[in-house]
Design a protein around this motif. Structure first.
Motif, PDB file in Angstrom:
ATOM      1  N   LEU A   1     -21.346  92.767  58.999  1.00 23.13           N
ATOM      2  CA  LEU A   1     -20.405  93.818  58.638  1.00 23.13           C
ATOM      3  C   LEU A   1     -20.700  94.385  57.257  1.00 23.13           C
ATOM      4  O   LEU A   1     -20.540  95.589  57.017  1.00 23.13           O
ATOM      5  CB  LEU A   1     -18.976  93.272  58.696  1.00 23.13           C
ATOM      6  CG  LEU A   1     -18.480  92.934  60.103  1.00 23.13           C
ATOM      7  CD1 LEU A   1     -17.209  92.097  60.039  1.00 23.13           C
ATOM      8  CD2 LEU A   1     -18.246  94.212  60.903  1.00 23.13           C
TER       9      LEU A   1
ATOM     10  N   GLY B   1     -21.546  98.241  56.752  1.00 19.18           N
ATOM     11  CA  GLY B   1     -20.828  99.102  55.813  1.00 19.18           C
ATOM     12  C   GLY B   1     -21.759  99.857  54.890  1.00 19.18           C
ATOM     13  O   GLY B   1     -21.588 101.051  54.634  1.00 19.18           O
TER      14      GLY B   1
ATOM     15  N   GLU C   1     -24.716  97.842  64.785  1.00 17.84           N
ATOM     16  CA  GLU C   1     -23.561  98.002  65.672  1.00 17.84           C
ATOM     17  C   GLU C   1     -23.718  97.139  66.924  1.00 17.84           C
ATOM     18  O   GLU C   1     -22.730  96.569  67.418  1.00 17.84           O
ATOM     19  CB  GLU C   1     -23.396  99.478  66.040  1.00 17.84           C
ATOM     20  CG  GLU C   1     -22.869 100.308  64.881  1.00 17.84           C
ATOM     21  CD  GLU C   1     -22.582 101.747  65.234  1.00 17.84           C
ATOM     22  OE1 GLU C   1     -21.774 102.387  64.533  1.00 17.84           O
ATOM     23  OE2 GLU C   1     -23.173 102.247  66.224  1.00 17.84           O
TER      24      GLU C   1
ATOM     25  N   ALA D   1     -15.794  98.808  57.796  1.00 14.20           N
ATOM     26  CA  ALA D   1     -16.707  97.683  57.998  1.00 14.20           C
ATOM     27  C   ALA D   1     -16.664  96.726  56.812  1.00 14.20           C
ATOM     28  O   ALA D   1     -16.642  95.498  56.990  1.00 14.20           O
ATOM     29  CB  ALA D   1     -18.127  98.199  58.213  1.00 14.20           C
TER      30      ALA D   1
ATOM     31  N   ASP E   1     -22.866  93.642  65.927  1.00 15.48           N
ATOM     32  CA  ASP E   1     -21.425  93.455  65.808  1.00 15.48           C
ATOM     33  C   ASP E   1     -20.769  93.333  67.182  1.00 15.48           C
ATOM     34  O   ASP E   1     -19.797  92.591  67.356  1.00 15.48           O
ATOM     35  CB  ASP E   1     -20.827  94.628  65.026  1.00 15.48           C
ATOM     36  CG  ASP E   1     -19.350  94.427  64.727  1.00 15.48           C
ATOM     37  OD1 ASP E   1     -18.959  93.283  64.424  1.00 15.48           O
ATOM     38  OD2 ASP E   1     -18.597  95.415  64.793  1.00 15.48           O
TER      39      ASP E   1
END
Length: 627
Positions: free
Chosen positions: A244, A248, A231, A263, A234
């Motif tokens: 991503l 996910g 995270e 995601a 990102d």
């Protein structure tokens, strides 16, 4: 210092500053006055090397050594020979340098470089240890040593590098990352993690550093830490497809299916041509119940003329098989499930051909387990039908051998046509083909669930009159998505409030040490010992582990706590026609099994609340005599 020495020193200073032309000019002038001076010749050799002419450097260094065999002359000669591709002469020259001046770290480091290129990594590592002994605070030497030690198969390398973190700065991050990749490629993810973390600490503002650390944490099943790292990656570098994708998968492993879907959908938008991401996205779509979208993605990958033939094509076809099976389309599902052979080719018996389902006159079939104990138990129900076609050598985990001998054999097929392969013995010479147990439905042409009769029948001990309930709450923690199927003990604690029952632990492994409430300990021994305990129980409560298959195959009452979007074999397509007595699902695989399914894709702590509450209420009703 005389004039010639002054000019050599000045030339070498200019060379160190990057002024090759200036250095060469000074040395040529000095050489005109003293054409055989070894220091001037050596200086010219250094200039030649810096100019990309190791061939000239070899001759000049050789002339210098002929006059004065100094250690640093041998270093220059050895390095030039190395650069020219003459590895053994270069190694010999550098070895001489280490003998003449063992306190020169440069000689040991240069020797290590040649030894590494020769593939003699253990010797290279030893040379670099010697260099580090002379210059222990040199980060470049430490990084060189790290590479040599990894290539030599050493252990504890990352620990030493991490312990020396204070020597490194941001410019070293690239080399540290390369070492982490080397470790990851060798499956040493635990060692690699420390280096990825060090790179992240050196470059805290770089999303890639956080993303790489998150990826290795995911590989180590350290999902909570991986989530934090990914995270952050990102946030620092949004819309990176690989970040991503991993984000996910981590969210899916943690049971946060909706956010996992978000995601992976973003990842696919960033890299619409990446079939690996498409397959991952299809997986989460299926878990969320959007089977149509998942199927469209998977069929698109399998139909691609290039991707369909590769690993991702095989993964897409296998996943399509599970999707179709979950829908009840068994014939097509079993056929696509065969793609697992392209994902994990069977290499234990390279000379044994895959079985095509035909008779084997004069030969026997090697029928082997492929995956977990649960799969083996489920697909053993096809063994009698297989034996009607071929004779079998059965390869199973040793812990199943005694249990399998309890299979009923009314036609004598098992006794006459099936042999358990003893552990550690050679493969029988008459084996003509091999087949994994999960391939039997496809190869035998059995497109429906076979009629059920209990097929594991251990002896039953005498009970003590109490109602006995076995409980299993966790699977193998090494399974990447285990958090979704296993239940924390405290979540099951309300079951212990139902009075008048004797609870028995059926839990093995690490989770067995944390009981949700007071119960008898688990049975020790192989699966036959566990089956004997199950045979004496009035009810088994379990999550999706081998315990469900064992109790089901024995025909014992079993209540399965099942996750939303769970394994294909527990899907509603396989529910029996009759409604459940207690739960919200049944199973044609095991008529004595009822399911307590999660209602939606919530995070595990919330998702289990309703099924556990329903099961507790059912257990109380069952206890009152409604069983």
């Amino acid at each position: 210092m005389d004039g010639r020495q002054d000019r050599v020193a000045g030339a070498m200073a200019r060379l160190a500053a990057g002024d090759r032309d200036g250095a060469a000019s000074l040395l040529r002038a000095a050489l005109a006055d003293a054409p055989d001076d070894p220091e001037i010749l050596h200086g010219m050799a250094c200039v030649a090397r810096a100019s990309g002419r190791p061939d000239l450097a070899i001759g000049l260094a050789g002339r210098a050594i002929a006059s004065l065999p100094a250690a640093h002359f041998h270093i220059t000669l050895g390095c030039a020979l190395h650069e020219q591709g003459h590895l053994e002469p270069g190694r010999a020259a550098l070895h001489v340098a280490t003998l003449r001046e063992p306190r020169d770290a440069r000689a040991h480091a240069a020797l290590a470089a040649v030894l590494g290129e020769m593939g003699r990594w253990s010797e290279a590592e030893a040379s670099l240890r010697a260099a580090l002994g002379l210059r222990p605070g040199d980060p470049a030497l430490l990084l060189d040593w790290g590479r040599a030690a990894i290539m030599a198969g050493g252990a504890g390398i990352a620990g030493r590098l991490v312990a020396s973190a204070g020597l490194f700065a941001a410019p070293d991050a690239g080399r540290l990352h390369a070492l982490a990749v080397l470790l990851s490629e060798r499956g040493q993810h635990g060692e690699a993690e420390g280096l990825y973390r060090l790179v992240r600490d050196l470059c805290p503002d770089q999303g890639a550093a956080w993303a790489n650390h998150g990826a290795v944490l995911f590989a180590l099943n350290r999902h909570d830490e991986a989530l934090v790292a990914l995270e952050q990656a990102d946030r620092l570098a949004p819309d990176v497809a690989e970040t991503l994708n991993n984000l996910g998968l981590v969210r899916m492993a943690l049971g946060d299916l909706p956010r996992a879907g978000e995601a992976l959908a973003r990842s696919r938008r960033c890299a619409p041509e990446d079939v690996r991401i498409a397959v991952n996205d299809a997986t989460i779509l299926a878990e969320l119940g959007d089977d149509a979208a998942a199927e469209e993605l998977l069929r698109g990958v399998t139909a691609d003329p290039v991707a369909g033939r590769g690993v991702e094509g095989a993964r897409a076809e296998f996943n399509l098989g599970t999707l179709l099976l979950a829908r009840g389309a068994m014939a097509e599902g079993w056929r696509h499930l065969e793609a697992r052979g392209r994902l994990l080719p069977e290499r234990r018996w390279p000379g044994v051909a895959a079985w095509d389902g035909s008779a084997l006159p004069g030969g026997r079939l090697l029928l082997h387990a492929e995956q977990g104990v649960g799969d083996a138990i489920q697909f053993l129900r096809y063994l009698p039908e297989c034996l009607r076609r071929v004779e079998v050598v059965l390869d199973l985990p040793p812990a199943l051998h005694r249990l399998v001998r309890t299979m009923p054999d009314p036609d004598g097929l098992i006794a006459s046509r099936c042999t358990l392969w003893p552990v550690g013995t050679p493969l029988p010479g008459d084996v003509a083909a091999r087949c994994g147990l999960p391939s039997l439905p496809h190869l035998l042409g059995m497109a429906e669930v076979p009629a059920f009769a209990p097929y594991l029948l251990p002896s039953v001990g005498e009970g003590d009159g109490r109602l006995r309930v076995g409980v299993c709450w966790a699977g193998n923690p090494a399974f990447r998505f285990d958090r979704r199927r296993s239940i924390p003990p405290h979540v099951l604690a309300p079951l212990g409030d139902v009075g008048g029952l004797c609870f028995v632990s059926l839990q093995h492994g690490v989770a067995a040490g944390a009981l949700p409430f007071v119960m008898e300990p688990a049975a020790a021994g192989d699966w036959l010992e566990t089956a004997r305990v199950v045979a004496g129980l009035d009810l088994v409560i379990t999550v999706d582990t081998a315990m469900a298959h064992l109790a089901g195959a024995m025909g014992r009452p079993v209540w399965l706590l099942n996750r939303f979007g769970g394994d294909w074999r527990w899907s509603a397509a396989f529910d029996r026609g009759a409604p459940p007595c207690w739960g919200n699902g049944t199973s044609r695989w095991y008529p004595s099994l009822e399911q307590f399914r999660q209602a939606g894709p919530e995070v595990p702590e919330r998702a289990w609340q309703a099924p556990v509450a329903a099961l507790r209420a059912a257990l109380a009703g069952w206890r009152q005599g409604g069983r």
